[in-house]
Design a protein around this motif. Structure first.
Motif, PDB file in Angstrom:
ATOM      1  N   SER A  72       0.619  -1.278   0.034  1.00  0.00           N
ATOM      2  CA  SER A  72       0.274  -0.038  -0.221  1.00  0.00           C
ATOM      3  C   SER A  72       0.768   1.602   0.184  1.00  0.00           C
ATOM      4  O   SER A  72       0.277   2.248   0.128  1.00  0.00           O
ATOM      5  N   LEU A  73       2.040   1.255  -0.057  1.00  0.00           N
ATOM      6  CA  LEU A  73       2.661   2.199   0.503  1.00  0.00           C
ATOM      7  C   LEU A  73       3.890   2.585  -0.766  1.00  0.00           C
ATOM      8  O   LEU A  73       4.690   2.234  -1.894  1.00  0.00           O
ATOM      9  N   GLY A  74       3.042   3.689  -1.480  1.00  0.00           N
ATOM     10  CA  GLY A  74       3.889   3.993  -3.049  1.00  0.00           C
ATOM     11  C   GLY A  74       3.274   5.539  -3.713  1.00  0.00           C
ATOM     12  O   GLY A  74       2.764   6.174  -2.962  1.00  0.00           O
ATOM     13  N   THR A  75       3.260   5.662  -4.894  1.00  0.00           N
ATOM     14  CA  THR A  75       2.722   7.168  -5.047  1.00  0.00           C
ATOM     15  C   THR A  75       1.451   7.717  -4.854  1.00  0.00           C
ATOM     16  O   THR A  75       1.137   8.784  -4.185  1.00  0.00           O
ATOM     17  N   GLY A  76       0.567   6.642  -4.243  1.00  0.00           N
ATOM     18  CA  GLY A  76      -1.174   6.390  -4.114  1.00  0.00           C
ATOM     19  C   GLY A  76      -0.648   6.968  -2.605  1.00  0.00           C
ATOM     20  O   GLY A  76      -1.095   8.688  -2.737  1.00  0.00           O
ATOM     21  N   ILE A  77      -0.227   6.887  -1.783  1.00  0.00           N
ATOM     22  CA  ILE A  77      -0.506   7.525  -0.630  1.00  0.00           C
ATOM     23  C   ILE A  77       0.741   8.982  -0.304  1.00  0.00           C
ATOM     24  O   ILE A  77      -0.075   9.829   0.122  1.00  0.00           O
ATOM     25  N   LEU A  78       1.648   9.315  -1.178  1.00  0.00           N
ATOM     26  CA  LEU A  78       2.519  10.497  -1.605  1.00  0.00           C
ATOM     27  C   LEU A  78       1.026  11.602  -2.398  1.00  0.00           C
ATOM     28  O   LEU A  78       1.280  12.655  -2.289  1.00  0.00           O
ATOM     29  N   ALA A  79       0.086  11.125  -2.896  1.00  0.00           N
ATOM     30  CA  ALA A  79      -0.996  12.281  -3.746  1.00  0.00           C
ATOM     31  C   ALA A  79      -2.344  11.916  -2.378  1.00  0.00           C
ATOM     32  O   ALA A  79      -3.249  13.060  -2.998  1.00  0.00           O
ATOM     33  N   MET A  80      -2.315  11.319  -1.438  1.00  0.00           N
ATOM     34  CA  MET A  80      -3.405  11.949  -0.577  1.00  0.00           C
ATOM     35  C   MET A  80      -3.773  13.150  -0.342  1.00  0.00           C
ATOM     36  O   MET A  80      -4.647  14.031  -0.219  1.00  0.00           O
ATOM     37  N   PRO A  81      -2.669  13.607   0.206  1.00  0.00           N
ATOM     38  CA  PRO A  81      -2.602  15.301   0.946  1.00  0.00           C
ATOM     39  C   PRO A  81      -3.307  16.297  -0.658  1.00  0.00           C
ATOM     40  O   PRO A  81      -4.049  17.164  -0.352  1.00  0.00           O
TER      41      PRO A  81
ATOM     42  N   ILE B 210      -4.355   0.670   7.109  1.00  0.00           N
ATOM     43  CA  ILE B 210      -4.018   0.662   5.480  1.00  0.00           C
ATOM     44  C   ILE B 210      -5.102   2.258   5.082  1.00  0.00           C
ATOM     45  O   ILE B 210      -4.089   3.249   5.219  1.00  0.00           O
ATOM     46  N   VAL B 211      -6.469   2.637   5.731  1.00  0.00           N
ATOM     47  CA  VAL B 211      -7.242   3.722   5.469  1.00  0.00           C
ATOM     48  C   VAL B 211      -6.893   4.738   6.922  1.00  0.00           C
ATOM     49  O   VAL B 211      -6.948   5.807   6.447  1.00  0.00           O
ATOM     50  N   ALA B 212      -6.408   4.503   7.813  1.00  0.00           N
ATOM     51  CA  ALA B 212      -5.973   4.567   9.032  1.00  0.00           C
ATOM     52  C   ALA B 212      -5.076   6.066   8.641  1.00  0.00           C
ATOM     53  O   ALA B 212      -5.117   6.937   8.917  1.00  0.00           O
ATOM     54  N   LEU B 213      -3.795   5.050   8.134  1.00  0.00           N
ATOM     55  CA  LEU B 213      -2.387   5.684   7.261  1.00  0.00           C
ATOM     56  C   LEU B 213      -3.057   6.446   6.479  1.00  0.00           C
ATOM     57  O   LEU B 213      -2.401   7.786   6.191  1.00  0.00           O
ATOM     58  N   TYR B 214      -3.959   6.337   4.996  1.00  0.00           N
ATOM     59  CA  TYR B 214      -4.018   7.079   4.040  1.00  0.00           C
ATOM     60  C   TYR B 214      -4.744   8.561   5.063  1.00  0.00           C
ATOM     61  O   TYR B 214      -4.333   9.719   4.107  1.00  0.00           O
ATOM     62  N   ALA B 215      -6.150   8.467   5.309  1.00  0.00           N
ATOM     63  CA  ALA B 215      -6.749   9.404   6.206  1.00  0.00           C
ATOM     64  C   ALA B 215      -6.230  10.688   6.905  1.00  0.00           C
ATOM     65  O   ALA B 215      -5.858  11.436   6.798  1.00  0.00           O
ATOM     66  N   GLY B 216      -4.939   9.868   7.673  1.00  0.00           N
ATOM     67  CA  GLY B 216      -3.778  10.687   8.473  1.00  0.00           C
ATOM     68  C   GLY B 216      -2.969  11.800   7.498  1.00  0.00           C
ATOM     69  O   GLY B 216      -2.510  12.688   7.433  1.00  0.00           O
ATOM     70  N   VAL B 217      -2.348   9.865   6.191  1.00  0.00           N
ATOM     71  CA  VAL B 217      -1.405  11.210   5.062  1.00  0.00           C
ATOM     72  C   VAL B 217      -1.887  12.720   5.026  1.00  0.00           C
ATOM     73  O   VAL B 217      -1.377  13.414   5.137  1.00  0.00           O
ATOM     74  N   GLY B 218      -2.938  12.415   4.830  1.00  0.00           N
ATOM     75  CA  GLY B 218      -3.630  12.834   3.317  1.00  0.00           C
ATOM     76  C   GLY B 218      -4.268  14.631   3.887  1.00  0.00           C
ATOM     77  O   GLY B 218      -4.073  15.242   4.282  1.00  0.00           O
ATOM     78  N   ALA B 219      -4.753  13.378   5.715  1.00  0.00           N
ATOM     79  CA  ALA B 219      -5.399  15.584   6.611  1.00  0.00           C
ATOM     80  C   ALA B 219      -4.567  16.102   6.844  1.00  0.00           C
ATOM     81  O   ALA B 219      -4.122  17.182   6.912  1.00  0.00           O
ATOM     82  N   CYS B 220      -2.930  15.532   7.419  1.00  0.00           N
ATOM     83  CA  CYS B 220      -2.073  16.662   7.412  1.00  0.00           C
ATOM     84  C   CYS B 220      -1.259  17.042   6.612  1.00  0.00           C
ATOM     85  O   CYS B 220      -0.947  18.193   7.043  1.00  0.00           O
ATOM     86  N   GLY B 221      -1.215  16.452   5.647  1.00  0.00           N
ATOM     87  CA  GLY B 221      -0.392  16.512   4.399  1.00  0.00           C
ATOM     88  C   GLY B 221      -1.111  18.136   4.280  1.00  0.00           C
ATOM     89  O   GLY B 221      -0.621  19.402   3.931  1.00  0.00           O
TER      90      GLY B 221
END
Length: 517
Positions: free
Chosen positions: A119-128, A347-358
């Protein structure tokens, strides 16, 4: 999106191919659909020689001592581990889990790690940037909703695959074959589409994987350019950096044996984990600003782009099926506290956290990848960009393996396998696929637009639409009642709306990008 998902899929496929060279499947009567599946997928030159030996064996009658003796020999060989309960009932239904012959099955913990790693790649970097489109509150609830919906649909897909395998008396079905068999057994008005089902799935898989490769080219070129611009005063366009990547990518894609890339894939995963940790360090280093200049709810036009980006980040259909098929205890995959739910919760918690904080950190200035927001003058930030660029570059070959495998093995191999220049033709196909992704990336060097486009176009269909359709076809003979039809119909309609609106808006933004100076 995953950095090593295609290596996992390839390893799982090769393991099953090695394991299926056994006379075991011939010991039991199978349906015509299963016989067709075996002719298409099992009759390799090696397996054909084994089948000749097996053809002389007649299937044992059900419930006889002979059948129980065969099952007992399988238990002693370790093939049907955990099947003691089945032996107590001679008429027990076929359990596909007990007939999967795996060389190196994965434990529950290993499967969980693979899911998290994938799950860790370009997708999570695009969540912000996705949160920038949706707004902070809508982004949080939207990520949880889409993550829950994706999780449920993939549970449906795995469950339906199991039922079809049980009916056909085969250990595993691919995603394309699952849809095809489901339509064959579904309502009469849908059966006409069955012959086209596998081609439709293959089309979306090819487009999606090529889209990932386009994203990778833009990502690597953008991050390298930002690092070089710090030390060299240059006005070189981003496309020149893409051109510099073209030849190395072509040569990398000529690697036909994925085992040669396995050590590099491990390095790429390590770089990704370290890089993500450093990104979070930059996000929290000086604290997060307040909510004054942050949108809580985005514009209506931004919501489909948010859905496309989130689907791109969260979905990994091929990886899910491959990992479940390769588990030592596949029954542990599902369930409320199963391996898959554990992984998706994290994964969902990590993506939501990175997206919101970013988004809180960079606001309206957030870019298609959060790495592009890191301070250029910081040596540590430059190291992060180089680490991610190297990891994504290595992973390009793993992602491009999927369209190569589908196109060559399903459509070209039978025609050119015995050709004197078969290898050159295959390398030509690999070259053309790399050139296709390069041309698309050069034409539209906008990372965020590619992510939302291919997320909306492909993953709305692969991750939501088709699982709902498969469940309706598999369950319709059992008269499940209106609730199941209503539920699947709502998912089907939601996925089509996301596909059409998300794709059209992404294409509109792409066209608009051509008009910008």
């Amino acid at each position: 999106m995953a950095l090593c998902d295609r290596s996992v899929v390839a390893v799982e496929l090769k393991q099953y191919q090695r394991g299926r060279r056994s006379c075991l499947p011939q010991l039991y009567p199978i349906s015509k659909a299963a016989q067709l599946w075996r002719r298409q997928h099992v009759n390799t030159p090696t397996s054909q020689s084994n089948n000749k030996k097996c053809s002389k064996m007649s299937p044992p009658e059900k419930g006889t001592e002979k059948e129980q003796a065969v099952q007992m020999s399988l238990l002693e060989a370790g093939v049907a581990e955990g099947a003691n309960d089945s032996l107590q009932n001679g008429n027990a239904p076929y359990n596909p889990h007990l007939h999967r012959q795996l060389v190196h099955p994965t434990t529950n913990k290993e499967t969980l790690i693979h899911l998290l790693k994938g799950s860790l790649g370009t997708g999570i970097l695009a969540m912000p940037f996705a949160f920038h489109n949706a707004g902070l509150i809508l982004g949080l609830f939207g990520t949880i909703f889409i993550g829950s919906l994706c999780t449920y649909c993939l549970h449906v897909l795995v469950r339906c695959q199991y039922k079809l395998c049980s009916q056909m008396k085969i250990p595993v079905l691919s995603y394309p074959m699952t849809l095809q068999v489901a339509l064959e057994q579904g309502p009469p008005f849908l059966r006409w589409a069955a012959p086209f089902a596998s081609h439709l799935i293959n089309f979306f898989l090819i487009v999606y994987q090529l889209g990932i490769c386009c994203v990778y080219i833009v990502f690597v070129a953008s991050n390298i350019k930002e690092v070089i611009d710090v030390y060299v005063e240059s006005s070189l366009d981003l496309r020149w950096y893409m051109l510099a990547l073209l030849l190395p990518l072509i040569l990398l894609n000529y690697v036909r044996n994925l085992k040669l890339l396995a050590p590099f894939s491990t390095v790429a995963n390590l770089l990704t984990f370290v890089g993500l940790g450093l990104v979070l360090y930059f996000v929290f280093a000086e604290g997060l600003p307040g909510l004054e200049d942050r949108k809580l709810v985005g514009s209506v036009q931004g919501i489909p782009l948010f859905i496309g980006t989130t689907l791109f980040a969260l979905e990994a259909v091929g990886v899910i099926l491959a990992l479940e098929n390769n588990m030592k205890k596949p029954a542990s995959f599902g369930g409320y506290t199963g391996v898959f739910n554990q992984a998706m919760s994290i994964i969902v918690a990590l993506y939501a956290g990175v997206g919101a904080c970013g988004y809180l950190k960079y606001g309206a200035d957030v870019k298609g990848s959060i790495t592009l927001n890191l301070p250029n003058e910081s040596v540590l930030a430059q190291a992060v960009k180089i680490m991610f660029s190297l990891a994504i570059f290595i992973t390009y070959a793993l992602q491009c393996y999927v369209p190569v495998d589908i196109i060559w093995n399903n459509y070209l191999k039978s025609k050119y396998e015995k050709h004197s220049k078969s290898l050159l033709i295959e390398l030509g196909v690999r070259t053309m696929l790399v050139l296709t992704t390069f041309v698309l990336a050069v034409a539209v060097p906008r990372l965020e637009l590619f992510i939302s486009l291919f997320g909306a176009l492909c993953l709305s269909a692969l991750g939501l639409c088709f699982p709902a359709l498969i469940e309706m076809c598999v369950e319709w003979r059992n008269s499940p009642g209106p609730f199941l039809y209503l539920k699947d119909l709502l998912i089907f309609i939601f996925s089509l709306v996301a596909l059409v609106i998300g794709t059209s808006l992404s294409l509109k933004e792409i066209v608009h990008s051509f008009q910008e100076p």
